[in-house]
Design an enzyme around this catalytic site. Structure first.
Site, PDB file in Angstrom:
ATOM      1  N   ASP A 229     -34.772 -22.569 -24.797  1.00 48.44           N
ATOM      2  CA  ASP A 229     -35.056 -22.732 -23.213  1.00 48.44           C
ATOM      3  C   ASP A 229     -36.446 -22.322 -23.070  1.00 48.44           C
ATOM      4  O   ASP A 229     -37.308 -23.021 -23.729  1.00 48.44           O
ATOM      5  CB  ASP A 229     -34.438 -21.599 -22.546  1.00 48.44           C
ATOM      6  CG  ASP A 229     -34.181 -21.838 -21.203  1.00 48.44           C
ATOM      7  OD1 ASP A 229     -33.517 -22.700 -20.800  1.00 48.44           O
ATOM      8  OD2 ASP A 229     -34.702 -21.008 -20.365  1.00 48.44           O
ATOM      9  N   TYR A 376     -40.147 -21.169 -13.114  1.00 49.75           N
ATOM     10  CA  TYR A 376     -39.823 -22.770 -12.973  1.00 49.75           C
ATOM     11  C   TYR A 376     -40.783 -23.385 -11.925  1.00 49.75           C
ATOM     12  O   TYR A 376     -41.329 -24.349 -11.975  1.00 49.75           O
ATOM     13  CB  TYR A 376     -38.302 -22.955 -12.422  1.00 49.75           C
ATOM     14  CG  TYR A 376     -37.115 -22.424 -13.263  1.00 49.75           C
ATOM     15  CD1 TYR A 376     -36.559 -23.691 -13.809  1.00 49.75           C
ATOM     16  CD2 TYR A 376     -36.645 -21.391 -13.485  1.00 49.75           C
ATOM     17  CE1 TYR A 376     -35.443 -23.614 -14.638  1.00 49.75           C
ATOM     18  CE2 TYR A 376     -35.862 -21.061 -14.595  1.00 49.75           C
ATOM     19  CZ  TYR A 376     -34.993 -22.295 -15.003  1.00 49.75           C
ATOM     20  OH  TYR A 376     -34.212 -22.322 -15.872  1.00 49.75           O
ATOM     21  N   HIS A 434     -26.486 -23.703 -25.332  1.00 48.40           N
ATOM     22  CA  HIS A 434     -27.799 -23.534 -25.050  1.00 48.40           C
ATOM     23  C   HIS A 434     -28.408 -21.965 -25.529  1.00 48.40           C
ATOM     24  O   HIS A 434     -29.501 -21.868 -25.758  1.00 48.40           O
ATOM     25  CB  HIS A 434     -27.847 -23.505 -23.606  1.00 48.40           C
ATOM     26  CG  HIS A 434     -29.236 -23.484 -22.861  1.00 48.40           C
ATOM     27  ND1 HIS A 434     -30.138 -24.487 -23.158  1.00 48.40           N
ATOM     28  CD2 HIS A 434     -29.639 -22.734 -22.055  1.00 48.40           C
ATOM     29  CE1 HIS A 434     -31.346 -24.122 -22.475  1.00 48.40           C
ATOM     30  NE2 HIS A 434     -31.021 -22.909 -21.962  1.00 48.40           N
TER      31      HIS A 434
END
Length: 458
Positions: A229, A376, A434
């Site tokens: 990630d 982000y 993930h």
């Protein structure tokens, strides 16, 4: 064919060739600024390492219990939608009941404290990390082992809790290996027990700069890096900016996003055999998690957090079940997209509620979800995007890309090789998603061993 059509055709071919040539050239790396991310003016830091146990004040836990007891009934889910409108009320009630009646923070805090927690000030921020040395460096037969430092980094909405099950697998000597690992597991700035910046634009590149400083402080001139990630972005940027220091790069989410990537994907959409190898056609080309439809349905949070993280953070800071719902939805759909068909979200298929709530609690007791989501927004800084630094630089460090079946995005070897010019190990698993280290610790650790053994023999 008239002379004009021939001229246009030749010009078009020339433009395409120039475009392809330009996209194959190395992207020059900018000079990193010596930035200060803490409050107030820059000072000279001692960079003294301290260690202390995680010790959450009792009033924080009492407040949490009160909020859980006073949680209002959840809005009923629509009939038959399961997880397709978001996390289902059945899953929410399961989590709430367990959290209120069975989850014991005193025991879980002791579990987290089985490893020492270290803190050091770097560039104005107090950075938290675990540092686990191998229990012994000599084989039972007396042969001395090589100790290899490895920096392992988590992503969102994760924490160092994801790595607890792989720690013994990497730090306890194996009879079939001549090396063992010394692990450094930091919390990303703004996540959990690491301090958040008071200034914008602390992206994964600058996080890599902070962690390069951390490895200097610990006395490691050279080391391996691993990440999934956002941790994968930090690891890949470190391999780009510090190639003389990074011995090898291992990632369970290798990423390449150049203009040529789009060209290849466009070609592959019509003639997949041109970019996917035969085994990739059956293993990653047709997986649910690798489709545009799945990405469209399941990545709305990315846009929200890349634009307005502070707004959504208000609710997540005030409601423990709101925080749990937001986080655990990801530990459902990104672990296996098929869990969207289950009312209970499949949360206990790969995890226990205790494990999942450990991770939620780290965010709750530190009130760090808002600052964590800012990663982000800080991904789209001019520094990073204008220079294609994060996703366009070629990496010549020996690299391993571990591809677990239900990862949110898979790339074929033909595209990975564009960026990772020394791809020495490429694996493919028919399970896992993930959160690979958390879901499949045995496979995850074995993949690291397989890669590092190859690098050490080079």
């Amino acid at each position: 064919m008239s002379w004009f059509i021939k001229y246009v055709f030749v010009a078009f071919v020339g433009i395409v060739l120039v475009f392809i040539y330009n996209q194959t050239q190395d992207v020059p790396l900018p000079t990193l600024e010596d930035k200060w991310w803490g409050k107030g003016p820059k000072i000279v830091e001692t960079r003294k390492i301290t260690n202390r146990q995680i010790n959450v004040p009792e009033e924080v836990i009492l407040d949490l219990k009160s909020r859980l007891r006073n949680t209002k009934p959840f809005h009923p889910s629509l009939d038959g939608v399961n997880q397709f409108y978001g996390i289902h009320v059945t899953a929410l009630n399961n989590v709430l009941n367990y959290w209120k009646n069975e989850y014991n923070w005193t025991e879980r805090q002791a579990y987290l404290n089985q490893h020492q927690h270290f803190f050091v000030n770097i560039r104005g921020l107090e950075i938290h990390f675990l540092h686990i040395k191998p229990k012994r460096i000599v084989h039972e037969n007396g042969r001395k082992l090589k100790v290899l430092p490895m920096l392992i980094m988590h992503g969102w909405p994760g924490s160092v809790r994801e790595f607890y099950d792989i720690i013994p697998k990497l730090t306890e000597p194996r009879n079939d290996k001549d090396f063992v690992f010394e692990l450094i597991l930091p919390s990303l700035p703004g996540f959990g027990f690491s301090e958040t910046s008071t200034k914008p634009d602390l992206s994964v590149i600058q996080m890599g700069q902070i962690f390069a400083d951390l490895m200097n402080i610990l006395g490691f001139e050279k080391f391996y890096v691993q990440g999934g990630d956002w941790g994968s972005y930090v690891a890949q940027s470190m391999a780009s900016f510090y190639p003389e220091r990074v011995i090898g790069l291992h990632s369970n989410m290798c990423y390449c996003n150049t203009k040529m990537t789009y060209v290849k994907f466009l070609i592959g959409n019509y003639w997949p055999g041109l970019i996917y190898e035969d085994y990739e056609m059956s293993t990653i080309y047709n997986t649910t998690a690798n489709t545009l439809k799945f990405l469209t349905e399941e990545t709305g949070y990315f846009h929200i957090q890349a634009t307005k993280p502070d707004t959504v953070g208000v609710g997540l800071r005030d409601s423990p079940m709101g925080l749990a719902a937001y986080m655990l939805e990801k530990f459902s759909t990104l672990t296996n997209p098929n869990y969207r068909n289950l009312e209970d979200a499949g949360l206990t298929e790969k995890f226990t509620l205790e494990q999942l709530l450990d991770n939620v609690m780290i965010f709750w007791v530190t009130q760090s979800m808002t600052s964590a989501m800012r990663i982000y927004a800080q991904y789209f800084t001019d520094f990073d995007m204008n220079r294609r630094v994060i996703h366009g630089t070629k990496i010549y460090t020996p690299t391993a890309c571990a591809r677990f079946k239900y990862e949110i995005l898979h790339l074929p070897k033909s595209i990975l090789s564009e960026r990772f010019k020394n791809l020495v190990y490429l694996s493919q698993y028919d399970q896992g998603g993930h959160f690979a280290a958390f879901e499949e610790p045995d496979l995850f650790a074995e993949d690291i061993y397989m890669f590092v053994e190859k690098v050490e023999k080079m």
